[in-house]
Design a protein around this motif. Structure first.
Motif, PDB file in Angstrom:
ATOM      1  N   ARG A  53       0.868  -1.128   0.182  1.00 42.27           N
ATOM      2  CA  ARG A  53       0.081   0.007  -0.059  1.00 42.27           C
ATOM      3  C   ARG A  53       0.825   1.258   0.036  1.00 42.27           C
ATOM      4  NH1 ARG A  53      -3.512  -2.539   3.938  1.00 42.27           N
ATOM      5  NH2 ARG A  53      -2.536  -1.388   5.512  1.00 42.27           N
ATOM      6  N   THR A  80      -3.982  -6.352  -7.126  1.00 37.61           N
ATOM      7  CA  THR A  80      -4.972  -6.735  -6.027  1.00 37.61           C
ATOM      8  C   THR A  80      -5.020  -5.570  -5.000  1.00 37.61           C
ATOM      9  OG1 THR A  80      -4.646  -9.158  -6.754  1.00 37.61           O
ATOM     10  CG2 THR A  80      -5.366  -8.671  -4.405  1.00 37.61           C
ATOM     11  N   ARG A  83      -6.984  -2.746  -5.999  1.00 33.09           N
ATOM     12  CA  ARG A  83      -8.400  -2.889  -5.895  1.00 33.09           C
ATOM     13  C   ARG A  83      -8.969  -2.930  -4.465  1.00 33.09           C
ATOM     14  NH1 ARG A  83      -7.223  -5.847 -10.447  1.00 33.09           N
ATOM     15  NH2 ARG A  83      -6.895  -7.936  -8.994  1.00 33.09           N
ATOM     16  N   ALA A  84      -8.238  -3.336  -3.482  1.00 32.82           N
ATOM     17  CA  ALA A  84      -8.508  -3.429  -2.117  1.00 32.82           C
ATOM     18  C   ALA A  84      -8.512  -1.784  -1.529  1.00 32.82           C
ATOM     19  CB  ALA A  84      -7.699  -4.285  -1.148  1.00 32.82           C
ATOM     20  N   MET A  85      -7.791  -0.813  -2.319  1.00 32.24           N
ATOM     21  CA  MET A  85      -7.740   0.291  -1.836  1.00 32.24           C
ATOM     22  C   MET A  85      -8.852   1.244  -2.572  1.00 32.24           C
ATOM     23  SD  MET A  85      -3.502   0.683  -1.828  1.00 32.24           S
ATOM     24  CE  MET A  85      -3.329   2.541  -1.726  1.00 32.24           C
ATOM     25  N   GLU A  86      -9.565   0.639  -3.402  1.00 36.73           N
ATOM     26  CA  GLU A  86     -10.527   1.177  -4.162  1.00 36.73           C
ATOM     27  C   GLU A  86      -9.601   2.286  -5.246  1.00 36.73           C
ATOM     28  OE1 GLU A  86     -13.725   2.457  -1.847  1.00 36.73           O
ATOM     29  OE2 GLU A  86     -14.403   0.519  -1.560  1.00 36.73           O
ATOM     30  N   ARG A  87      -8.416   2.122  -5.554  1.00 39.08           N
ATOM     31  CA  ARG A  87      -7.871   3.010  -6.128  1.00 39.08           C
ATOM     32  C   ARG A  87      -7.083   2.495  -7.507  1.00 39.08           C
ATOM     33  NH1 ARG A  87      -4.577   7.222  -2.403  1.00 39.08           N
ATOM     34  NH2 ARG A  87      -5.117   8.681  -4.474  1.00 39.08           N
ATOM     35  N   GLU A  88      -7.746   1.439  -8.133  1.00 38.54           N
ATOM     36  CA  GLU A  88      -7.361   0.474  -9.029  1.00 38.54           C
ATOM     37  C   GLU A  88      -7.101   1.510 -10.459  1.00 38.54           C
ATOM     38  OE1 GLU A  88      -8.350  -3.461 -11.884  1.00 38.54           O
ATOM     39  OE2 GLU A  88      -9.958  -2.633 -10.572  1.00 38.54           O
ATOM     40  N   GLU A  90      -6.757   4.673 -10.783  1.00 37.47           N
ATOM     41  CA  GLU A  90      -5.756   5.730 -10.547  1.00 37.47           C
ATOM     42  C   GLU A  90      -4.583   5.006 -10.682  1.00 37.47           C
ATOM     43  OE1 GLU A  90      -6.338   8.397  -6.822  1.00 37.47           O
ATOM     44  OE2 GLU A  90      -8.034   6.954  -6.577  1.00 37.47           O
TER      45      GLU A  90
END
Length: 281
Positions: A53, A80, A83-88, A90
């Motif tokens: 991260r 992966t 995507r978990a950070m909801e910033r794919e 970007e």
């Protein structure tokens, strides 16, 4: 079930693969081989995704001028986390703004999966190849994000970036876990030592290290050395070949240029068709 005919008929091939074990074994069984399936290592997400991260946050906030990808798996694991950070989206955009250098075809494939392309590929899919590629670039003052793989901090690569004036920012976004089937690995070592295996086909360097580690831990060091000396060894590419040689083995066959499973199978078939594969030496 091995086929009854084909140019691998009658050959027993050890397949120390995990992720694509059935696919790889099936390719050889189609040509008549009997495969001995022996899972070696598993690829897992990091126990703590914080380092990945943080690397991605730096990519998004400061940006990397250049990115070096050593494996396709590494990029997929980073995505992966993204995507978990909801910033794919970007992260993909930030990768697209950088010059992306790759070690070989697998990271190229992973880049294409997210709609990106490499700036340059190494002349050989090895650390030396990556260093040679970067040696042609002026990296002075440039932030260089470097994706590494487990069990190899790759100081030579990081130092090469520094020597060109770059600022390396490294991340290892996944980890290896040894497969629990130690008994199967022990049996494979004994079979190699006793001449019951015609080929062992390695597709990743951790497989070689795992085989060696189990041998030493279980008192099978002599059997391992004997088996490695008498069994023909196929390696999917230069990195795996280096690991085989480091463990005391000699590579009998490897694909000429395209380092994937199917070319490896074809290289084994070609060697046998030339009359060089009449069983273990």
């Amino acid at each position: 079930m091995a086929g009854q005919s084909g140019d691998l008929a009658g050959k027993r091939i050890l397949v120390p693969e995990s992720r694509d074990l059935d696919l790889f074994a099936g390719m050889m069984e189609q040509h008549g081989a009997e495969t001995i399936r022996c899972p070696m290592v598993k690829i897992l997400d990091l126990d703590d995704p914080a380092p990945a991260r943080a690397w991605l946050e730096q990519l998004l906030t400061e940006g990397f001028d250049d990115i070096v990808l050593l494996t396709g798996e590494g990029l997929r694991r980073l995505m992966t986390v993204a995507r978990a950070m909801e910033r794919e989206a970007e992260v993909i955009a930030a990768i697209g703004r950088a010059r992306v250098f790759v070690r070989g075809p697998k990271p190229v494939k992973a880049l294409r999966e997210i709609g990106c392309a490499p700036y340059k590929s190494a002349p050989a899919p090895t650390t030396d190849g990556v260093i040679a590629m970067l040696g042609e670039e002026d990296l002075a003052g440039r932030r260089v994000g470097i994706q590494l793989y487990p069990d190899n901090p790759n100081e030579p690569l990081l130092e090469a970036v520094r020597a060109r004036g770059g600022q390396p920012v490294a991340i290892t976004p996944y980890r290896y876990a040894n497969d629990s089937e130690t008994g199967a690995v022990q049996a494979a070592i004994r079979d190699m030592a006793e001449g019951r295996i015609d080929f062992v086909a390695f597709t990743a360097s951790p497989q070689v290290r795992r085989l060696h580690e189990v041998a030493e831990a279980c008192g099978l060091g002599d059997a391992f050395r004997q088996g490695f000396a008498r069994t023909r060894i196929a390696a999917v590419g230069p990195v795996v070949a280096e690991a085989v040689e480091a463990a005391g083995g000699t590579v009998a066959v490897s694909p000429d240029s395209t380092f994937h499973m199917k070319p490896l199978v074809n290289a084994i078939r070609r060697l046998l068709s030339e009359g060089e594969g009449n069983g273990p030496a």
